[in-house]
Design an enzyme around this catalytic site. Structure first.
Site, short mmCIF file in Angstrom:
data_model
loop_
_atom_site.label_atom_id
_atom_site.label_comp_id
_atom_site.label_asym_id
_atom_site.label_seq_id
_atom_site.Cartn_x
_atom_site.Cartn_y
_atom_site.Cartn_z
N GLU A 153 -37.52 35.90 -14.47
CA GLU A 153 -38.08 34.93 -15.41
C GLU A 153 -38.93 33.88 -14.68
O GLU A 153 -39.78 33.25 -15.28
CB GLU A 153 -36.94 34.21 -16.14
CG GLU A 153 -36.00 33.44 -15.19
CD GLU A 153 -34.88 32.67 -15.89
OE1 GLU A 153 -34.87 32.58 -17.12
OE2 GLU A 153 -34.01 32.15 -15.16
N ASN A 198 -24.54 24.74 -8.15
CA ASN A 198 -25.06 23.67 -7.30
C ASN A 198 -24.83 22.29 -7.88
O ASN A 198 -24.41 21.36 -7.18
CB ASN A 198 -26.57 23.88 -7.08
CG ASN A 198 -26.85 24.83 -5.92
OD1 ASN A 198 -26.22 24.72 -4.88
ND2 ASN A 198 -27.77 25.76 -6.11
N ILE A 235 -24.03 33.23 -11.82
CA ILE A 235 -24.61 34.58 -11.79
C ILE A 235 -25.82 34.60 -10.86
O ILE A 235 -26.17 35.64 -10.34
CB ILE A 235 -25.04 35.09 -13.19
CG1 ILE A 235 -26.11 34.22 -13.83
CG2 ILE A 235 -23.84 35.24 -14.11
CD1 ILE A 235 -26.79 34.89 -15.02
N ASP A 236 -26.44 33.45 -10.65
CA ASP A 236 -27.70 33.40 -9.89
C ASP A 236 -27.52 33.65 -8.40
O ASP A 236 -28.48 33.94 -7.70
CB ASP A 236 -28.38 32.03 -10.07
CG ASP A 236 -28.90 31.83 -11.47
OD1 ASP A 236 -29.19 32.83 -12.14
OD2 ASP A 236 -29.00 30.67 -11.91
N GLN A 273 -26.69 39.01 -19.96
CA GLN A 273 -26.38 39.31 -18.56
C GLN A 273 -25.32 38.39 -17.96
O GLN A 273 -24.73 38.72 -16.95
CB GLN A 273 -27.65 39.30 -17.71
CG GLN A 273 -28.30 37.95 -17.54
CD GLN A 273 -29.78 38.04 -17.17
OE1 GLN A 273 -30.14 38.40 -16.06
NE2 GLN A 273 -30.65 37.71 -18.11
#
Lengths: 412, 412
Positions: free
Chosen positions: A248, A115, A144-145, A304
């Site tokens: 998280e 973003n 990755i998000d 990750q």
């Protein structure tokens, strides 16, 4: 059409396993389309301001190097987290950047990122148009998000999901193997501050040979710690081992992050994002105290986003595709756009690169739809699983040297 | 020689990626040598006391199943942490075990485990000899910690070392990619309460394409936090990113674990072992406070003992070999022995199964020799690396189903 000039490409934000596959796609397509030089910014726009860049032909010497680059995690060129000032606030900043671009005879500027990086593309392309500069600015998605709007999914997400699901299967087995008389609760913590895509991907571990996690909590849904405790209590009475996945970023209804309940750290980065950690640790301690059983936390941390040794073939190929598509789009005259991935078909899975105006994209976070989470907010639905499953398919065998995956190194 | 009767095999202690390869070795060799039935204890001796066991021929139907079992992490049969009472303290316990063994017509009892499991073999074989029972008791080594004496190394260690070195390469890249103006210190925490084999294995990440960790602290050497701070301060002035590997079990000179300095938890298991966690977290917080830079902790947690998706081929093969060798030894009349791995040659690496009296082995922890750690205790030597390197070589491709590694499931 005149002679093609140069391209510069940079990488920004948190690394992924496949961000370099996009870089490889930019490089290969640029060469094939007859661009003169392909420069790489070192540490993104922040490094470019210091005139830190390399000619990528000094780094990539063969098709073998391109394949190695596709298998190399983290930002090959180095990344940064750098928020551009607004144009009216700091025109000198923009003058400096464009002076460097002019000096390097840049025709196309490509930025691979999330973003915040699309905000960079927006500002630079706006400035170029306003000031009459001819460079074209293209964004290539990466995170990755999976929280970018308008693209079906982001490169990097599939490989992270594959690593997370693989590790979840292994962690569930490990916990099950050790739990007999002594019951165990394991809490796994995944990244994803506001979007639960990664945490939800633990559900992919539910396969014919694995029961999957017992509970899954995404940051989109307020976390009710009393209901959570009740559910854990019920489950652990029935099973010797339960495994729970949490983001998280889960928060209690008053808005506080769960990891803040223990007085955890509150570090804020340059974009104003809070750095979170310790959610699983906090909940493991909480459950141990309340239920008196053995608890354990597993935080997947930066593993990750960098575990390229178990990257998804679909993801690596799509990352390569969007890199190449950005070059194609720029070559055909586009600017101020981001390449996106369109899902053409579900079964069989097919995808293609599309293109969107970056003004529609920047700073809108795409979160998991409420309808893809079950009613009480403790698991994802089959729709969620069906969406992610195609993205984790297939492998790229790492190039193993002396027992370990080999990576391409930047030569300075 | 009379007709061969039955074998029973169990798994004990912390799981590894390859403990099931030893189980496969026991099963295949027992069948080839003409044993009648091969039983598996469920959850080791603890489950056996509850008469929990399976006939392994109901679980393994083909050579393909054997290959799948070799690729399945954690204890397929379930594990336990169960300390046998001394014989004079609780004779009823031993009478119960032997009644079950007699009922199942057991000729050979094989236990796959670490130091505590070898103590089980010792006590059961002593009891059998004293009481005139005919069963033979054999131990098969297993532990990621590599802390068993008399064997060159333990099955499970090589795969854990391979996962750790692979992850270390990835974490170093990730940290490097993000560090430019903003410096970063990453602390990686490995298992190994008293033995630094796993932590030292992070040094294998030092390869032609990776600088490796900057500092490595093993539990064998008292940890001087002031010297540590000084070293970190010097290094972070020279490099944008430093990565430090620490054992969960490092202690300050007065004997306290580093993780206890923050008032961390003090859970003690059935063997009197303290459960440790939080060493990396503590040090990351400490350095952030002292040096004012960004710090991050990565705890490899149970992932390091269950990541069969990146297991070592040498390790899986040796685990299979020692399982088979235990059956062979028992079949040839041995009892009260543990199979060990002898390193026959370094270059090329060759190993063979040997056999040792279990009385010489149990409860002696093998730690890293002082001479394999540098003078100031902040890195391992080339001797250490040369010892570990052969053990991480080669791969067993996981059987990938729907994008994820498949495992063999116990059917009840």
């Amino acid at each position: 059409m005149g002679k093609k000039r140069n391209i510069i490409v940079g990488q920004s934000g948190g690394p992924t396993s496949v961000i370099n596959s996009s870089l490889a796609g930019v490089y290969k397509t640029a060469k094939e389309r007859g661009f003169h030089k392909v420069y790489g910014m070192l540490h993104g726009i922040e490094g470019l301001l210091d005139e830190m860049y390399v000619d990528l032909s000094t780094q990539i010497h063969s098709d073998m190097d391109i394949e190695l680059l596709k298998r190399t995690p983290s930002a090959f060129l180095g990344s940064c987290r750098y928020k551009l000032p607004d144009i009216h606030e700091n025109p000198a900043f923009y003058e400096k950047i464009f002076a460097i671009l002019d000096k390097l005879d840049i025709e196309v500027f490509i930025y691979i990122g999330g973003n915040d990086s699309m905000d960079t593309i927006k500002k630079l392309s706006d400035y170029a148009i306003v000031k009459g500069h001819g460079q074209k600015f293209l964004g290539v998605p990466k995170t990755i998000d999976n929280d970018l709007a308008l693209t079906d999914h982001t490169p990097g997400f599939g490989s992270a999901a594959k690593y997370i699901a693989t590790s979840t299967k292994e962690v569930i087995r490990d916990a099950m193997g050790l739990s007999y008389r002594r019951k165990t609760i394991t809490i796994m913590e995944c990244m994803g501050r506001n979007a639960g895509w990664l945490t939800g991907s633990t559900a992919l571990a539910k396969t014919e040979d694995c029961c999957g996690p017992d509970l899954i909590y995404l940051p989109e849904i307020p976390f009710d710690i009393e209901k959570f405790l009740k559910k854990c209590k019920e489950l652990i009475q029935k099973k010797p081992s339960i495994v729970i996945a949490v983001s998280e970023g889960i928060r209690v209804p008053d808005g506080r992050y769960v990891c803040q309940l223990s007085g955890g750290s509150d570090y804020v980065d340059a974009f104003g994002h809070k750095q979170l950690a310790g959610t699983a640790d906090y909940l493991a301690g909480f459950l141990a105290g309340e239920l008196g059983c053995k608890t354990r936390s597993v935080e997947l941390s930066t593993l990750q986003r960098s575990a390229s040794h178990v990257a998804s073939r679909v993801d690596i190929n799509e990352a390569f595709m969007v890199g190449g598509a950005a070059v194609k789009a720029a070559d055909e005259g586009d600017t101020g756009k981001m390449v996106v991935i369109d899902r053409v078909s579900d079964d069989p899975y097919m995808s293609a690169a599309g293109i969107y105006d970056v003004h529609k994209i920047a700073n809108n976070e795409k979160t998991v739809p409420r309808s893809w989470v079950n009613k009480d907010g403790s698991y994802v639905t089959q729709e969620f699983v069906s969406y992610v499953e195609p993205l984790i398919q297939g492998d790229y065998q790492p190039f193993m040297v002396n027992g370990l995956p080999q990576h391409l190194v930047l030569k300075r």
